[in-house]
Motif scaffolding. Structure first.
Motif, PDB file in Angstrom:
ATOM      1  N   PRO A 140      10.785   6.760  11.395  1.00  0.00           N
ATOM      2  CA  PRO A 140       9.629   6.304  10.614  1.00  0.00           C
ATOM      3  C   PRO A 140      10.066   5.398   9.457  1.00  0.00           C
ATOM      4  CG  PRO A 140       9.478   8.655  11.033  1.00  0.00           C
ATOM      5  CD  PRO A 140      10.863   8.225  11.461  1.00  0.00           C
ATOM      6  N   ASP A 167       2.666   3.122   6.406  1.00  0.00           N
ATOM      7  CA  ASP A 167       3.554   4.064   7.092  1.00  0.00           C
ATOM      8  C   ASP A 167       3.537   3.753   8.582  1.00  0.00           C
ATOM      9  OD1 ASP A 167       4.488   6.079   5.013  1.00  0.00           O
ATOM     10  OD2 ASP A 167       2.318   6.084   4.669  1.00  0.00           O
ATOM     11  N   SER A 184       8.385   3.106   5.838  1.00  0.00           N
ATOM     12  CA  SER A 184       7.215   2.855   4.989  1.00  0.00           C
ATOM     13  C   SER A 184       7.565   1.858   3.894  1.00  0.00           C
ATOM     14  CB  SER A 184       6.692   4.154   4.385  1.00  0.00           C
ATOM     15  OG  SER A 184       7.642   4.725   3.532  1.00  0.00           O
ATOM     16  N   ARG A 241       0.058   1.413   0.627  1.00  0.00           N
ATOM     17  CA  ARG A 241       1.257   1.992   1.243  1.00  0.00           C
ATOM     18  C   ARG A 241       1.060   1.914   2.755  1.00  0.00           C
ATOM     19  NH1 ARG A 241       5.121   6.854   0.239  1.00  0.00           N
ATOM     20  NH2 ARG A 241       5.879   7.147   2.363  1.00  0.00           N
TER      21      ARG A 241
END
Length: 96
Positions: free
Chosen positions: A87, A25, A89, A23
């Motif tokens: 943000p 971010d 991700s 993952r």
């Protein structure tokens, strides 16, 4: 990585004999740093993405909605930057 950009945060979710799942971010403006993909991979956006891609042939911006998975072949060379103001991700699944 660029001195003025923050680093994107990788979180390893699974790494076995068949796949590596990470993952990623990104704060606004964060980057992965220049890299070359050694394996075929799939990206699954968890958020809407505004990707600024610095590639050998120049820079381009790509937008991808959350959930719109795509795949790439090994050999892709780039720096991935969050070109948006929120943000973002995504999940990266690499095939071994």
């Amino acid at each position: 990585m660029s001195a003025q950009r923050p680093a994107a945060t990788p979180t390893l979710l699974l790494d076995d004999e068949k796949v590596r799942i990470t993952r990623w971010d990104f704060a606004p403006g964060a980057e992965t740093g220049h890299h070359v993909h050694g394996m075929d991979y799939v990206v699954v956006p968890m958020t809407n993405l505004t990707l600024q891609l610095e590639e050998p042939g120049g820079s381009r911006t790509v937008t991808t909605p959350a959930g719109a998975a795509y795949r790439r072949d090994a050999g892709v060379e780039h720096n991935v930057i969050n070109g948006g103001d929120t943000p973002m991700s995504f999940i990266e699944i690499e095939y071994k």
